[in-house]
Design a protein around this motif. Sequence first.
Motif, PDB file in Angstrom:
ATOM      1  N   LEU A  31      -7.550 -10.514  -4.322  1.00  0.00           N
ATOM      2  CA  LEU A  31      -6.301  -9.988  -4.860  1.00  0.00           C
ATOM      3  C   LEU A  31      -5.533 -11.585  -6.178  1.00  0.00           C
ATOM      4  O   LEU A  31      -6.149 -12.399  -6.131  1.00  0.00           O
ATOM      5  N   TYR A  32      -5.005 -10.637  -7.236  1.00  0.00           N
ATOM      6  CA  TYR A  32      -4.048 -11.553  -8.337  1.00  0.00           C
ATOM      7  C   TYR A  32      -2.715 -11.470  -8.291  1.00  0.00           C
ATOM      8  O   TYR A  32      -2.010 -10.691  -7.919  1.00  0.00           O
ATOM      9  N   GLY A  33      -2.483 -11.954  -9.360  1.00  0.00           N
ATOM     10  CA  GLY A  33      -0.943 -11.450  -9.641  1.00  0.00           C
ATOM     11  C   GLY A  33       0.037 -13.359  -9.983  1.00  0.00           C
ATOM     12  O   GLY A  33      -0.789 -14.611  -9.637  1.00  0.00           O
ATOM     13  N   HIS A  34       0.923 -13.357 -10.964  1.00  0.00           N
ATOM     14  CA  HIS A  34       1.756 -14.460 -10.297  1.00  0.00           C
ATOM     15  C   HIS A  34       0.984 -15.566 -11.131  1.00  0.00           C
ATOM     16  O   HIS A  34       1.371 -16.577 -11.284  1.00  0.00           O
ATOM     17  N   GLY A  35       0.140 -15.185 -12.202  1.00  0.00           N
ATOM     18  CA  GLY A  35      -0.868 -16.496 -13.073  1.00  0.00           C
ATOM     19  C   GLY A  35      -1.523 -17.303 -12.337  1.00  0.00           C
ATOM     20  O   GLY A  35      -2.126 -18.377 -12.344  1.00  0.00           O
ATOM     21  N   GLU A  36      -1.660 -17.360 -10.882  1.00  0.00           N
ATOM     22  CA  GLU A  36      -3.155 -17.712 -10.016  1.00  0.00           C
ATOM     23  C   GLU A  36      -4.241 -17.401 -10.105  1.00  0.00           C
ATOM     24  O   GLU A  36      -3.943 -16.326 -10.314  1.00  0.00           O
ATOM     25  N   ASP A  37      -5.034 -18.288 -10.520  1.00  0.00           N
ATOM     26  CA  ASP A  37      -6.673 -17.422 -10.356  1.00  0.00           C
ATOM     27  C   ASP A  37      -6.439 -16.467  -9.007  1.00  0.00           C
ATOM     28  O   ASP A  37      -6.147 -17.037  -7.412  1.00  0.00           O
ATOM     29  N   PRO A  38      -7.748 -15.413  -9.606  1.00  0.00           N
ATOM     30  CA  PRO A  38      -7.999 -14.252  -8.545  1.00  0.00           C
ATOM     31  C   PRO A  38      -8.466 -15.199  -6.658  1.00  0.00           C
ATOM     32  O   PRO A  38      -9.242 -15.512  -6.930  1.00  0.00           O
ATOM     33  N   TYR A  39      -7.838 -14.479  -6.255  1.00  0.00           N
ATOM     34  CA  TYR A  39      -8.905 -14.936  -4.974  1.00  0.00           C
ATOM     35  C   TYR A  39     -10.078 -13.510  -4.380  1.00  0.00           C
ATOM     36  O   TYR A  39      -8.960 -12.430  -3.901  1.00  0.00           O
ATOM     37  N   HIS A  40     -10.642 -13.929  -4.030  1.00  0.00           N
ATOM     38  CA  HIS A  40     -12.087 -12.700  -3.941  1.00  0.00           C
ATOM     39  C   HIS A  40     -12.116 -12.750  -2.330  1.00  0.00           C
ATOM     40  O   HIS A  40     -12.251 -14.152  -1.402  1.00  0.00           O
ATOM     41  N   LEU A  41     -11.781 -11.677  -1.595  1.00  0.00           N
ATOM     42  CA  LEU A  41     -11.490 -11.863  -0.148  1.00  0.00           C
ATOM     43  C   LEU A  41     -12.454 -10.260   0.093  1.00  0.00           C
ATOM     44  O   LEU A  41     -12.499 -10.108  -0.250  1.00  0.00           O
ATOM     45  N   VAL A  42     -12.251 -10.972   1.338  1.00  0.00           N
ATOM     46  CA  VAL A  42     -13.626 -10.028   2.707  1.00  0.00           C
ATOM     47  C   VAL A  42     -12.573  -9.769   3.314  1.00  0.00           C
ATOM     48  O   VAL A  42     -11.629 -10.687   4.627  1.00  0.00           O
ATOM     49  N   LEU A  43     -12.033  -8.706   3.838  1.00  0.00           N
ATOM     50  CA  LEU A  43     -10.554  -7.218   4.777  1.00  0.00           C
ATOM     51  C   LEU A  43     -12.074  -7.093   5.563  1.00  0.00           C
ATOM     52  O   LEU A  43     -12.632  -6.246   5.725  1.00  0.00           O
ATOM     53  N   PRO A  44     -11.430  -6.724   7.299  1.00  0.00           N
ATOM     54  CA  PRO A  44     -11.223  -6.264   7.972  1.00  0.00           C
ATOM     55  C   PRO A  44     -11.248  -4.214   8.058  1.00  0.00           C
ATOM     56  O   PRO A  44     -10.463  -4.027   7.462  1.00  0.00           O
ATOM     57  N   GLY A  45     -11.990  -4.062   8.078  1.00  0.00           N
ATOM     58  CA  GLY A  45     -12.786  -2.493   7.425  1.00  0.00           C
ATOM     59  C   GLY A  45     -12.395  -1.738   8.051  1.00  0.00           C
ATOM     60  O   GLY A  45     -11.451  -0.856   7.323  1.00  0.00           O
ATOM     61  N   HIS A  46     -12.181  -1.783   9.643  1.00  0.00           N
ATOM     62  CA  HIS A  46     -10.872  -0.410  10.005  1.00  0.00           C
ATOM     63  C   HIS A  46      -9.350  -0.680   9.910  1.00  0.00           C
ATOM     64  O   HIS A  46      -8.662   0.383   9.968  1.00  0.00           O
ATOM     65  N   GLU A  47      -8.894  -1.978  10.034  1.00  0.00           N
ATOM     66  CA  GLU A  47      -7.253  -1.844  10.156  1.00  0.00           C
ATOM     67  C   GLU A  47      -7.637  -2.016   8.810  1.00  0.00           C
ATOM     68  O   GLU A  47      -6.315  -1.076   8.670  1.00  0.00           O
ATOM     69  N   THR A  48      -8.411  -2.079   7.569  1.00  0.00           N
ATOM     70  CA  THR A  48      -7.259  -2.174   6.305  1.00  0.00           C
ATOM     71  C   THR A  48      -6.869  -0.715   6.096  1.00  0.00           C
ATOM     72  O   THR A  48      -6.773   0.214   5.988  1.00  0.00           O
ATOM     73  N   ALA A  49      -8.543   0.353   6.357  1.00  0.00           N
ATOM     74  CA  ALA A  49      -8.592   1.233   6.237  1.00  0.00           C
ATOM     75  C   ALA A  49      -7.384   2.175   6.821  1.00  0.00           C
ATOM     76  O   ALA A  49      -6.718   3.387   5.890  1.00  0.00           O
ATOM     77  N   LEU A  50      -6.976   2.794   8.205  1.00  0.00           N
ATOM     78  CA  LEU A  50      -5.936   2.715   8.619  1.00  0.00           C
ATOM     79  C   LEU A  50      -4.501   2.712   7.614  1.00  0.00           C
ATOM     80  O   LEU A  50      -3.522   3.144   7.798  1.00  0.00           O
ATOM     81  N   ILE A  51      -4.109   0.984   6.967  1.00  0.00           N
ATOM     82  CA  ILE A  51      -3.418   0.808   6.144  1.00  0.00           C
ATOM     83  C   ILE A  51      -3.454   1.547   5.258  1.00  0.00           C
ATOM     84  O   ILE A  51      -1.919   1.755   4.740  1.00  0.00           O
ATOM     85  N   ALA A  52      -4.035   1.815   4.724  1.00  0.00           N
ATOM     86  CA  ALA A  52      -4.644   2.335   3.532  1.00  0.00           C
ATOM     87  C   ALA A  52      -4.175   3.860   2.811  1.00  0.00           C
ATOM     88  O   ALA A  52      -4.149   4.491   1.681  1.00  0.00           O
ATOM     89  N   ARG A  53      -4.036   4.139   3.847  1.00  0.00           N
ATOM     90  CA  ARG A  53      -3.122   5.733   4.612  1.00  0.00           C
ATOM     91  C   ARG A  53      -2.363   5.723   3.392  1.00  0.00           C
ATOM     92  O   ARG A  53      -1.894   6.418   2.995  1.00  0.00           O
ATOM     93  N   ASN A  54      -1.468   4.512   3.614  1.00  0.00           N
ATOM     94  CA  ASN A  54      -0.433   4.454   3.308  1.00  0.00           C
ATOM     95  C   ASN A  54      -0.224   3.839   1.895  1.00  0.00           C
ATOM     96  O   ASN A  54      -0.505   2.273   1.967  1.00  0.00           O
ATOM     97  N   PRO A  55      -0.697   4.323   1.098  1.00  0.00           N
ATOM     98  CA  PRO A  55      -1.565   3.439  -0.616  1.00  0.00           C
ATOM     99  C   PRO A  55      -0.143   2.231  -1.319  1.00  0.00           C
ATOM    100  O   PRO A  55      -0.486   1.089  -1.602  1.00  0.00           O
ATOM    101  N   ASN A  56       0.809   2.489  -0.131  1.00  0.00           N
ATOM    102  CA  ASN A  56       1.826   1.054  -0.883  1.00  0.00           C
ATOM    103  C   ASN A  56       2.542   0.370   0.107  1.00  0.00           C
ATOM    104  O   ASN A  56       3.854  -0.052  -0.289  1.00  0.00           O
ATOM    105  N   ALA A  57       1.243   0.352   0.916  1.00  0.00           N
ATOM    106  CA  ALA A  57       1.702  -0.182   2.534  1.00  0.00           C
ATOM    107  C   ALA A  57       1.670  -1.308   1.854  1.00  0.00           C
ATOM    108  O   ALA A  57       1.104  -2.338   0.575  1.00  0.00           O
TER     109      ALA A  57
END
Length: 202
Positions: A31-57
């Motif tokens: 996760l990055y942007g607005h001049g902040e240092d990048p955040y290296h994250l781990v996301l829940p797989g199933h929930e994220t995959a469902l959300i990512a069906r809409n790539p502009n979510a």
Amino acid sequence: MAEKLNVARRESFGKGAARRIRAEQQIPAVLYGHGEDPYHLVLPGHETALIARNPNALLELTLPEGDVHLALIKEIQRHPLKRSITHLDLIIVRKGEKVEVDIPVIISGEVVSPAIAVVELQAITLLVDALNVPEEIEIDVEGKEDGFQLFAGDVTLPQGTELVSDPELLVISVAEPRVEEESEDEAAEGETEAAEESAEEE
């Protein structure tokens, strides 16, 4: 409305670490942007995959320390065969901010038979409110006939959005299927050659 996700900080890096994260049905992300240092994250797989069906979510990410960030998906990396998500790039967005996004084009309605409607441009790039990104651009082709064309500059856009794509790009076309027919001369020539070959064999 933002899709809420509780995320973890990524503590280990490298291909082996990424494989272990995915083996635990989770997805590595940055996760990055607005001049902040990048955040290296781990996301829940199933929930994220469902959300990512809409790539502009729009995502609302809650970090372990309680910080909350609004984000959009910048890039989705997928396994070449399984098509499962292997990594996400996310960008921080804020209220009142405008962002460029690619909005999928879909069609509705029926054109005049035997013509068919073809989506020539799969997505239109728009400048939109970061917190109100349209899921899709729907174009009604009801009653359109052979020869109809719609260009990006003629598309009715959602309120509050601006066109970024070239207005001259063809988005939708309507045409009758073209069947290539053998000309009479070619057919006659073929019959003559067949007759000559038959005579030679005799």
